[in-house]
Scaffold this active site. Structure first.
Site, PDB file in Angstrom:
ATOM      1  N   ARG A  62      34.707 140.712 -85.433  1.00 51.53           N
ATOM      2  CA  ARG A  62      33.706 139.646 -85.585  1.00 51.53           C
ATOM      3  C   ARG A  62      33.746 139.093 -87.003  1.00 51.53           C
ATOM      4  O   ARG A  62      33.994 139.845 -87.954  1.00 51.53           O
ATOM      5  CB  ARG A  62      32.311 140.200 -85.295  1.00 51.53           C
ATOM      6  N   ARG A 122      29.225 120.950 -58.063  1.00 60.17           N
ATOM      7  CA  ARG A 122      28.706 121.320 -56.733  1.00 60.17           C
ATOM      8  C   ARG A 122      29.786 121.522 -55.677  1.00 60.17           C
ATOM      9  O   ARG A 122      29.888 122.593 -55.109  1.00 60.17           O
ATOM     10  CB  ARG A 122      27.655 120.307 -56.215  1.00 60.17           C
ATOM     11  N   ASP A 176      25.273 139.425 -80.179  1.00 61.27           N
ATOM     12  CA  ASP A 176      25.527 140.744 -80.771  1.00 61.27           C
ATOM     13  C   ASP A 176      24.490 141.123 -81.815  1.00 61.27           C
ATOM     14  O   ASP A 176      24.801 141.784 -82.806  1.00 61.27           O
ATOM     15  CB  ASP A 176      26.951 140.803 -81.373  1.00 61.27           C
ATOM     16  N   ASN A 221      30.629 137.564 -70.112  1.00 56.26           N
ATOM     17  CA  ASN A 221      30.899 137.217 -71.517  1.00 56.26           C
ATOM     18  C   ASN A 221      29.905 137.908 -72.448  1.00 56.26           C
ATOM     19  O   ASN A 221      30.100 137.931 -73.654  1.00 56.26           O
ATOM     20  CB  ASN A 221      30.880 135.695 -71.746  1.00 56.26           C
ATOM     21  N   VAL A 247      16.124 151.124 -87.104  1.00 56.20           N
ATOM     22  CA  VAL A 247      16.616 151.817 -88.304  1.00 56.20           C
ATOM     23  C   VAL A 247      17.855 152.651 -88.008  1.00 56.20           C
ATOM     24  O   VAL A 247      18.591 153.012 -88.912  1.00 56.20           O
ATOM     25  CB  VAL A 247      15.523 152.711 -88.950  1.00 56.20           C
ATOM     26  N   THR A 291      35.559 141.668 -75.850  1.00 55.82           N
ATOM     27  CA  THR A 291      36.961 141.306 -76.076  1.00 55.82           C
ATOM     28  C   THR A 291      37.643 142.149 -77.150  1.00 55.82           C
ATOM     29  O   THR A 291      38.846 142.047 -77.330  1.00 55.82           O
ATOM     30  CB  THR A 291      37.059 139.826 -76.514  1.00 55.82           C
ATOM     31  N   GLY A 341      27.969 141.286 -73.911  1.00 59.52           N
ATOM     32  CA  GLY A 341      28.313 142.692 -74.124  1.00 59.52           C
ATOM     33  C   GLY A 341      27.123 143.362 -74.764  1.00 59.52           C
ATOM     34  O   GLY A 341      26.923 143.249 -75.967  1.00 59.52           O
ATOM     35  N   HIS A 342      26.293 143.994 -73.957  1.00 63.57           N
ATOM     36  CA  HIS A 342      25.080 144.620 -74.483  1.00 63.57           C
ATOM     37  C   HIS A 342      25.294 146.128 -74.554  1.00 63.57           C
ATOM     38  O   HIS A 342      25.623 146.752 -73.557  1.00 63.57           O
ATOM     39  CB  HIS A 342      23.876 144.276 -73.597  1.00 63.57           C
TER      40      HIS A 342
END
Ligand code: IMO
Ligand code: MG
Length: 442
Positions: free
Chosen positions: A324, A156, A22, A47, A433, A320, A49-50
């Site tokens: 944070r 495998r 993040d 998993n 910025v 989720t 999150g961009h």
């Protein structure tokens, strides 16, 4: 020559997070993607999150490479990823609703990528809950099935790859046995965790795989061949790392980490490309820190001070929704991750949030009793016990809006960035910025 002065002829660039995720990787990838022909995800899965800001709207990507918003860019989900087809189809549908074309000219999925099956998500939660007892808390995974999927990759015999979902005969012969083994494992974990568990049946899974295959077949291909061919014909390739070096399975705060190699090493194994394709390695770092889930976080702050930062930075999980954890910038950890990733440049984010705070600190060392520590210990219990040694800096006091040159930043911001460079020994090449492409100074 591109508009940012990059020589044509194949050029590569690898973006990776240097903290606990993040950091703002999506913004940097979206900003740079215009100079690249290909954007490839090499590790992790949903998993991640961009976030990419388009005006006032936030587009969150989990599996989809962040280059999908750029016309003419081929987006590749590489062999090193863990693909949840249901999640991917949801993201494709959402993008199409927003008016973006997601066709095989713009998206390719590796036939060697591993499939996150529905039982992986169940196993993820049951394992985390079953292990937690007494002093052992949960890791607090995203519950996206990533750890169990990569564990099956190593096992495998219990793994399913994208190429397999296109092969119904193979699945029909394997899945009954696989599901029977999973029922045994999941039943035992459910017993240990006290959670309910419904036995799985294989036929519905075979059908689900067939439905996924019919939607995704046009995109599933040998992406290693595609990428090598693109590189050889002079295409520029941007590697989009997910997660971050402190969550890396080797160099992160193990076991409080994810299950993939997040560094540029993972970019090679996870795409089939070679080291000469990496080019500039840009490490993304937030100038304060956040962490989701459990694990040591030496510079963590709590209470009202943390709430102020969390609200200013909207620090809630993209995957989720969890609030944070918040902390000051840890330069000891940043130096460690810059070293193990070999970054050649830094991109820094979070100045806007710091500009709302009346104090500013950075951690420049750790103490453990009388002992002074200047590296990140491998032992997470030791790391959990260290006390940060802080340097107080001048706050980032002044407007950032409209700033287009580093020299025009408020003095506190310039001093902070100088301090980061001198401590870590890597130049800051990109500065965020404000949100969106226009908020990046590069
Ligand atoms: P991006 O790419 C923040 C954390 C989880 C958990 C631990 C293990 O958006 O920066 P997992 O589900 O991977 O087994 O969870 O890793 N984690 C992240 N935290 N950003 C991420 O990705 C993360 N990927 C995993 O919160 O603590
Ligand atoms: Mg994220």
């Amino acid at each position: 020559m591109s508009d940012r002065g990059i020589e044509r002829g194949p050029s590569g660039c690898c973006i990776c997070g240097l903290q606990f995720g993040d950091e703002g990787k999506g913004q940097i990838v979206d900003y740079l993607a215009g100079d690249f022909d290909v954007v490839v995800r090499y590790n992790g899965g949903a998993n991640a999150g961009h976030s990419v800001w388009i005006g006032a709207r936030r587009q969150a990507f989990h599996l989809m490479p962040s280059g999908i918003l750029r016309d003419g860019v081929l987006n590749v989900i590489g062999n090193g990823t863990a693909v949840d087809p249901a999640q991917l189809i949801e993201e494709m549908d959402e993008l199409e609703r927003e008016g973006y074309a997601v066709d095989p000219e713009r998206l390719a999925i590796s036939d060697r990528a591993h499939v996150v099956m529905p039982y992986h998500k169940i196993e993820d939660e049951l394992m985390d809950r079953a292990f937690a007892s007494g002093e052992n808390g949960e890791l607090g995974t995203t519950r996206r099935g990533i750890g169990p999927c990569y564990a099956d990759k190593a096992h495998r015999v219990t793994a399913v790859r994208m190429a397999d979902i296109e092969d119904p005969a193979y699945l029909s012969s394997r899945l009954p046995r696989l599901v029977s083994l999973k029922n045994g494992v999941l039943g035992a974990l459910a017993g240990e965790s006290g959670l309910p568990f419904e036995r799985l049946a294989s036929e519905p899974l075979v059908e689900r795989c067939a439905a996924w295959a019919s939607r995704l077949a046009p995109y599933i291909t040998d992406t290693a061949h595609l990428l090598v061919t693109a590189w050889r014909s002079g295409r520029n390739i941007l590697f989009e790392g997910a997660h971050a070096a402190l969550l890396d399975v080797d160099f992160g705060t193990y076991p409080f980490c994810t299950s993939s190699v997040c560094s540029p090493g993972g970019a090679l194994a996870g795409t089939g490309l070679t080291a000469d394709c990496l080019g500039e390695v840009v490490g993304v770092a937030k100038l304060y820190m956040s962490r989701v889930g459990a694990g040591p976080f030496p510079t963590e702050i709590r209470g009202a001070a943390a709430d102020r930062v969390r609200d200013a930075g909207n620090e809630y999980g993209t995957s989720t929704g969890r609030p944070r954890r918040i902390g000051w910038l840890d330069l000891v950890a940043l130096k460690h991750t810059a070293q193990v990733t070999g970054v050649t440049a830094l991109a820094v984010t979070g100045l806007g949030v710091l500009s709302k705070l009346s104090e500013l600190r950075v951690c420049v060392g750790y103490s453990l009793g009388a002992e002074r520590i200047d590296r990140v210990p491998a032992n997470v219990r030791r790391l959990g016990d260290v006390q940060p040694r802080y340097e107080e800096l001048e706050p980032v006091d002044g407007p950032l809006d409209g700033v287009r040159r580093r020299a025009d930043l408020p003095r506190g911001a310039r001093r902070l960035i100088d301090r980061v460079e001198s401590f870590v020994g890597v130049p800051v090449r990109y500065l965020c910025v404000s949100k969106g492409r226009s908020g990046v100074i590069g």
